[in-house]
Write an enzyme that holds these catalytic residues in place. Structure first.
Site, PDB file in Angstrom:
ATOM      1  N   GLU A 256      25.234  41.136 -46.209  1.00 31.00           N
ATOM      2  CA  GLU A 256      24.944  40.750 -47.757  1.00 31.00           C
ATOM      3  C   GLU A 256      26.704  41.601 -47.828  1.00 31.00           C
ATOM      4  OE1 GLU A 256      25.953  41.863 -51.122  1.00 31.00           O
ATOM      5  OE2 GLU A 256      23.815  43.087 -51.085  1.00 31.00           O
TER       6      GLU A 256
ATOM      7  N   GLU B 176      38.155  44.381 -53.249  1.00 32.29           N
ATOM      8  CA  GLU B 176      36.840  44.552 -53.965  1.00 32.29           C
ATOM      9  C   GLU B 176      37.676  45.775 -53.793  1.00 32.29           C
ATOM     10  OE1 GLU B 176      32.063  44.822 -53.567  1.00 32.29           O
ATOM     11  OE2 GLU B 176      33.681  44.962 -51.676  1.00 32.29           O
TER      12      GLU B 176
ATOM     13  N   GLY C  36      30.918  46.222 -46.748  1.00 31.62           N
ATOM     14  CA  GLY C  36      32.084  45.446 -47.240  1.00 31.62           C
ATOM     15  C   GLY C  36      32.451  43.855 -45.537  1.00 31.62           C
TER      16      GLY C  36
ATOM     17  N   LYS D 158      19.427  52.014 -39.342  1.00 31.89           N
ATOM     18  CA  LYS D 158      21.245  52.864 -39.137  1.00 31.89           C
ATOM     19  C   LYS D 158      21.421  53.484 -40.621  1.00 31.89           C
ATOM     20  CE  LYS D 158      25.000  54.244 -38.192  1.00 31.89           C
ATOM     21  NZ  LYS D 158      26.319  54.761 -39.385  1.00 31.89           N
TER      22      LYS D 158
ATOM     23  N   CYS E 136      27.856  45.778 -55.277  1.00 34.12           N
ATOM     24  CA  CYS E 136      28.724  44.733 -54.571  1.00 34.12           C
ATOM     25  C   CYS E 136      28.762  43.532 -55.871  1.00 34.12           C
ATOM     26  CB  CYS E 136      28.412  44.100 -53.036  1.00 34.12           C
ATOM     27  SG  CYS E 136      26.050  43.837 -52.920  1.00 34.12           S
TER      28      CYS E 136
END
Length: 492
Positions: A250, A385, A229, A175, A284
């Site tokens: 991750e 972040e 995220g 997906k 990331c």
């Protein structure tokens, strides 16, 4: 403009609801493709196809060597089409063509690597502590793996999951982000061309809120492999836990890039630039917290500003562009909000801090390279972040102070140390709470070594032989080798 279909069970399929989503190029704002808006029904059909393929002898009875041969065919096709795949990805997420072209070529290497590992997965004979019994352990695939991937590096981050999962004998439902579905639909087509049996690789597209939950809740899905995220990862973990599904997550980072006063000055400056402004900070592993020893702080920051202010910003299709657009309008707005938050909290913006528009900037989805000084580690700009070209610079005096600042974070994806003192470098490596630590370099990755995070940066590892373990489950087998006359009422 191409109108795509979903890949389900080896067939190209229209969405059950008959609806499509426009895929928009970040630079021009033009509609470049239409992708299916999948539904829970489409997700269910894809899982059913993957589940059936997992049990079909066409896949389940292939030897590991034969699986490896199929992955090598797929790798060769990716190599053949790397330039085309890179251009499709670039048009979807606005990443610089020079970077994404290298990533697309590297995707093939992931499949070659795991093709070679496919028939190197070995069990073990266990010297058991009981007489008359032979015990061995075999490793078996999990079943259906649902891979949910983000928009910043869709081909690469899918390969990180797909290559080891298939090498181990699992089947896949992929997906992609609704923003970057075309390159993964093209990857699905290459899987079919390579001769991978129908249903082993399925690609469904649409909004995560509409099909992501359906994948996670489906009882036939054995594992979720997610990159995104930390908020999304938490939602995935909670939902998967209700069904005891395995997960690999991750997630995000707020990585500390630590520069000591004995570092090779120019090398460290280039590393700091690459760490945050490469891919417009939309990675990331971005080195978004730059910790600089106080004795060189002002000179180092001045050089950073000098180089970053000369960055070539513009059309990501041009090979000399260094900073491209922010991939989505929502992310563009989010980055600008964080810039305002940093100013409100007292940080000093010494470069950038504004959107860019006008000739050469397409529809204006750009943010200039931004550097903040006067940052403390308590500020949101240092703790959350941002996922954009925004750098927070924090001074420090001694090594233990730098380590304390670096580790004072909910994240632990990566970190870097710049020093010519080997003892100090190893001292930092031992104490940094991060899944990857670079010494005198930044943003290096490879299919040969694990990648993943500590703390809120995730669960599990991708890359290297460690990734294979994420897609297998051990089975212990006990065989009696002589008549057993033990007491049946007592545990043997």
């Amino acid at each position: 403009m191409k109108q795509y279909q979903m890949l389900i069970g080896g067939h190209w399929t229209d969405p059950a609801a008959g609806e499509w989503i426009d895929s928009i190029e970040p630079f021009s704002g033009e509609v470049i493709a239409r992708i299916p808006r999948g539904s829970a029904a489409d997700a269910g059909a894809a899982v059913d196809a993957a589940h059936a393929a997992f049990h079909d002898p066409a896949w389940s009875e292939l030897t590991a060597t034969a699986r490896g041969a199929l992955l090598r065919k797929l790798a060769a096709l990716i190599e053949r089409d790397a330039a085309r795949l890179a251009d499709i990805e670039r048009s979807c997420n606005g990443k610089n063509i020079t970077e994404v072209a290298g990533q697309a070529r590297n995707v093939a290497q992931w499949f070659y690597y795991y093709a070679g590992l496919a028939d190197k997965i070995e069990g073990a004979v266990v010297p058991i502590n009981k007489p008359g019994v032979f015990n061995y352990v075999r490793y078996e695939p999990l079943g259906v793996v649902a891979a949910i991937t983000p928009w910043n590096s869709p081909l690469a981050l899918t390969a990180w999951k797909m290559a080891p999962a298939l090498a181990c004998g699992n089947t896949m439902v992929i997906k992609p982000s609704e923003y970057t579905s075309p390159p993964l639909l093209e990857l699905g087509a290459l899987a079919l061309e390579a001769g991978i049996p129908p249903g082993v690789v399925n690609v469904i597209t649409g909004y995560g809120s509409e099909i992501g939950a359906a994948l996670i809740e489906n009882r036939k899905v054995a594992k979720i492999a997610f990159t995104g995220g930390d908020f999304g990862g938490r939602e995935v973990a909670v939902a998967a836990a209700r069904h005891f599904k395995k997960v690999t997550l991750e997630l995000g980072g707020k990585s500390a890039n630590i520069v000591f006063d004995d570092a090779d000055f120019d090398q460290a400056v280039n590393g700091a630039i690459a760490g945050i402004f490469g891919a417009a900070g939309q990675t990331c592993m971005a080195g978004s917290r730059l910790l600089v020893q106080r004795g060189i702080h002002d000179r180092f920051v001045a050089r950073l500003v000098e180089i970053a202010s000369q960055a070539r910003i513009g059309d990501p299709a041009l090979p000399d562009t260094q900073v491209g657009p922010i991939a989505t309008k929502a992310q563009h707005e989010k980055v600008l909000r964080y810039i305002d938050i940093a100013k409100d909290e007292g940080a000093t913006c010494i470069l950038g801090g504004r959107p860019l528009s006008g000739p050469g900037y397409g529809q204006g989805q750009f943010i200039s390279p931004t550097i903040f000084t006067g940052v403390t580690n308590a500020m949101r700009i240092a703790r959350e972040e941002v996922f954009g070209p925004v750098l927070a610079v924090i001074p420090f005096d001694e090594v233990d102070e730098a380590l304390a600042i670096a580790n004072d974070s909910d994240f632990g994806l990566a970190a870097a140390v710049w020093t010519q003192d080997l003892h100090r470098a190893l001292y930092c490596v031992d104490r940094l709470e991060a899944g990857t630590v670079w010494v005198n370099n930044y943003r290096s990755t490879s299919f040969t070594t694990p990648f993943g995070g500590y703390k809120n940066s995730g669960i599990g590892r991708e890359g290297g032989t460690e990734a294979v373990k994420e897609y297998l489950q051990p089975k212990s087998v006990w065989i009696t080798t002589r008549p057993n006359k033990a007491n049946p009422w007592v545990l043997g």
